[in-house]
Design a protein around this motif. Structure first.
Motif, PDB file in Angstrom:
ATOM      1  N   MET A  62       0.840  -1.187   0.000  1.00 38.96           N
ATOM      2  CA  MET A  62       0.000   0.000   0.000  1.00 38.96           C
ATOM      3  C   MET A  62       0.882   1.245   0.000  1.00 38.96           C
ATOM      4  O   MET A  62       2.010   1.205   0.460  1.00 38.96           O
ATOM      5  N   THR A  63       0.314   2.305  -0.490  1.00 35.69           N
ATOM      6  CA  THR A  63       1.024   3.571  -0.582  1.00 35.69           C
ATOM      7  C   THR A  63       0.389   4.579   0.356  1.00 35.69           C
ATOM      8  O   THR A  63      -0.819   4.579   0.551  1.00 35.69           O
ATOM      9  N   ARG A  64       1.210   5.458   0.906  1.00 32.16           N
ATOM     10  CA  ARG A  64       0.717   6.491   1.828  1.00 32.16           C
ATOM     11  C   ARG A  64       0.300   7.723   1.028  1.00 32.16           C
ATOM     12  O   ARG A  64       1.012   8.193   0.153  1.00 32.16           O
ATOM     13  N   PHE A  65      -0.884   8.251   1.379  1.00 28.90           N
ATOM     14  CA  PHE A  65      -1.408   9.471   0.793  1.00 28.90           C
ATOM     15  C   PHE A  65      -1.743  10.450   1.906  1.00 28.90           C
ATOM     16  O   PHE A  65      -2.070  10.055   3.022  1.00 28.90           O
ATOM     17  N   PHE A  66      -1.682  11.726   1.579  1.00 20.63           N
ATOM     18  CA  PHE A  66      -1.916  12.785   2.546  1.00 20.63           C
ATOM     19  C   PHE A  66      -3.148  13.571   2.109  1.00 20.63           C
ATOM     20  O   PHE A  66      -3.282  13.926   0.935  1.00 20.63           O
ATOM     21  N   PHE A  67      -4.042  13.842   3.050  1.00 22.23           N
ATOM     22  CA  PHE A  67      -5.340  14.445   2.776  1.00 22.23           C
ATOM     23  C   PHE A  67      -5.408  15.808   3.467  1.00 22.23           C
ATOM     24  O   PHE A  67      -5.646  15.889   4.667  1.00 22.23           O
ATOM     25  N   ASP A  68      -5.178  16.882   2.718  1.00 22.48           N
ATOM     26  CA  ASP A  68      -5.227  18.235   3.264  1.00 22.48           C
ATOM     27  C   ASP A  68      -6.621  18.806   3.049  1.00 22.48           C
ATOM     28  O   ASP A  68      -7.186  18.699   1.959  1.00 22.48           O
ATOM     29  N   LEU A  69      -7.170  19.423   4.103  1.00 17.31           N
ATOM     30  CA  LEU A  69      -8.529  19.952   4.066  1.00 17.31           C
ATOM     31  C   LEU A  69      -8.499  21.461   4.226  1.00 17.31           C
ATOM     32  O   LEU A  69      -7.817  21.982   5.124  1.00 17.31           O
ATOM     33  N   HIS A  70      -9.234  22.158   3.358  1.00 17.82           N
ATOM     34  CA  HIS A  70      -9.317  23.618   3.433  1.00 17.82           C
ATOM     35  C   HIS A  70     -10.776  24.030   3.288  1.00 17.82           C
ATOM     36  O   HIS A  70     -11.471  23.568   2.388  1.00 17.82           O
ATOM     37  N   SER A  71     -11.204  24.897   4.191  1.00 18.23           N
ATOM     38  CA  SER A  71     -12.558  25.427   4.167  1.00 18.23           C
ATOM     39  C   SER A  71     -12.462  26.873   4.652  1.00 18.23           C
ATOM     40  O   SER A  71     -11.377  27.346   4.983  1.00 18.23           O
TER      41      SER A  71
END
Length: 99
Positions: free
Chosen positions: A1-10
């Protein structure tokens, strides 16, 4: 599996993902990004900025941008390449598709 990064902006929130999440395929990336938009304490309203989840891999390449505007379904934009090699075990959804 590969690591992904989830950035949230509101409007009043910017959350940078420093830890990432292991994802086995594009479907898992999509589910997590949509869950993040669904879990927002307040949905975008008229006059507010859209909520955006930007997903990138360990090299920093953005693979998905999910945008939620007021009174609409999320807009999804996959990069041309999609997730890094060895990750996409299911076909990527069409670019700019709405759910």
């Amino acid at each position: 599996m590969t690591r992904f990064f989830f950035d949230l902006h509101s409007d009043s929130l910017s959350a940078w993902d420093d830890e990432g999440r292991e994802c086995s395929d594009a479907d898992e990336i999509l589910r997590h990004a949509l869950r993040m938009l669904d879990d927002l304490p307040e949905a975008p309203t008229h006059g507010s900025s859209p909520a955006v989840v930007s997903v990138h891999d360990v090299s920093g390449q953005v693979v998905l941008t999910a945008t939620l505007k007021p009174n609409s379904e999320p807009n999804l934009r996959w990069t041309k390449e999609g997730p890094s090699e060895g990750v996409s075990t299911v076909p990527l959804p069409p670019k700019s598709s709405a759910l």
